[in-house]
Write an enzyme that holds these catalytic residues in place. Structure first.
Site, mmCIF file in Angstrom:
data_model
loop_
_atom_site.group_PDB
_atom_site.id
_atom_site.type_symbol
_atom_site.label_atom_id
_atom_site.label_comp_id
_atom_site.label_asym_id
_atom_site.label_seq_id
_atom_site.Cartn_x
_atom_site.Cartn_y
_atom_site.Cartn_z
ATOM 1 C CD GLU A 1 1.739 -2.551 4.763
ATOM 2 O OE1 GLU A 1 1.211 -1.424 4.662
ATOM 3 O OE2 GLU A 1 1.065 -3.602 4.750
ATOM 4 C CD GLU B 1 -4.333 -3.270 -0.113
ATOM 5 O OE1 GLU B 1 -3.187 -3.745 -0.235
ATOM 6 O OE2 GLU B 1 -4.668 -2.554 0.842
#
Ligand SMILES: [Zn+2]
Length: 272
Positions: free
Chosen positions: A136, A198
């Site tokens: 994150e 990602e």
């Protein structure tokens, strides 16, 4: 009123040329119309909105003081070895069964307690939690949200706002559960990260966790666990929307030797 400002920004931005900035992680030139100050501002507004919305739905925020303290220490350790150590990082703990974590730009990290629920959760120990946090934080330092907003302007901005969430929840019968409602909300507020984003967050996050002294093998474990669970509806955004969790584990394995070197160095530091 803050959304009025967003709309003003929306009206002005198409007139501005796309500006080239240097990506803090890769050092390469990228298109990002936003300043790092904008990342911070947008992130704070998104998180404040999430807190208000979730509270209305009865979710406790930052209730478990010990867990919040642990998360803050973890975020501090990981961000201090990141490319942007000086952002005003903040972590917010949402007490709900969603198995997920998320990052808003500018240093805002949200964690749902469902992430480490003893049965339903995906994360079984601190190293695994650090793998998720590292991922994150990497989205934050890579500035994926504002890069994506730059590409997807202005549709995403039009959709900003908690009122949209409330409307969608009522009209389209999305109120099947908090998890579903929140996903709708998150999808409206923040652009979905691309597969490339990602993959970058996986790679960058792996090195962050290792440099911060967390065992990078944990990152591979959680993706393998996610893959073995298949289409479990409780595994939301981060863990189910990705096409092949097994492939992510494989990609991370390739980077493991380099991460292990960093981890061994960091371990010496932390054991002193
Ligand atoms: Zn991600």
């Amino acid at each position: 009123m803050k959304w009025a400002r967003a709309f003003l920004l929306l009206l002005c931005l198409p007139l501005l040329p796309a500006c080239s900035t240097v990506d803090p992680v890769t050092g390469k030139s990228v298109n990002n119309m936003y300043l790092i100050q904008d990342d911070i501002q947008i992130g704070r507004e998104v998180m404040a909105d999430a807190v208000v919305t979730m509270r209305k739905d009865g979710v406790a925020i930052n209730r478990d003081a010990a867990q919040v303290a642990k998360l803050r220490t973890m975020v501090q350790r990981i961000t201090s070895v990141s490319h942007l150590p000086d952002l005003p990082y903040e972590v917010t703990l949402f007490e709900t069964n969603i198995v997920n974590a998320f990052a808003a730009p500018g240093g805002q990290v949200g964690v749902f307690t469902g992430l480490y629920h003893p049965e339903m959760g995906l994360v079984k120990d601190d190293d695994e939690l650090a793998a998720v946090i590292g991922h994150e934080i990497a989205h934050v330092t890579c500035r994926h949200t504002t890069e994506s907003l730059t590409k997807q302007m202005p549709l995403q901005w039009v959709m900003l706002g908690a009122s949209i969430y409330a409307e969608a929840k009522g009209k389209e019968n999305l109120a099947l559960g908090l998890g579903v409602g929140f996903l709708a909300y998150q999808g409206l507020l923040l652009p979905k990260f691309s597969r490339a984003d990602e993959a970058e967050a996986d790679a960058v996050g792996l090195m962050y966790m290792a440099k911060a002294g967390y065992d990078p093998n944990a990152a591979i474990r959680i993706w393998e666990r996610a893959a073995s669970r298949g289409n479990d509806s409780r595994l939301t955004a981060m863990f189910s929307s990705h096409p092949t969790d097994a492939n992510r584990a494989k990609a991370l394995k390739k980077m493991l030797p380099q991460a292990m070197e960093e981890y061994e160095r960091a371990r010496l530091r932390y054991s002193n």
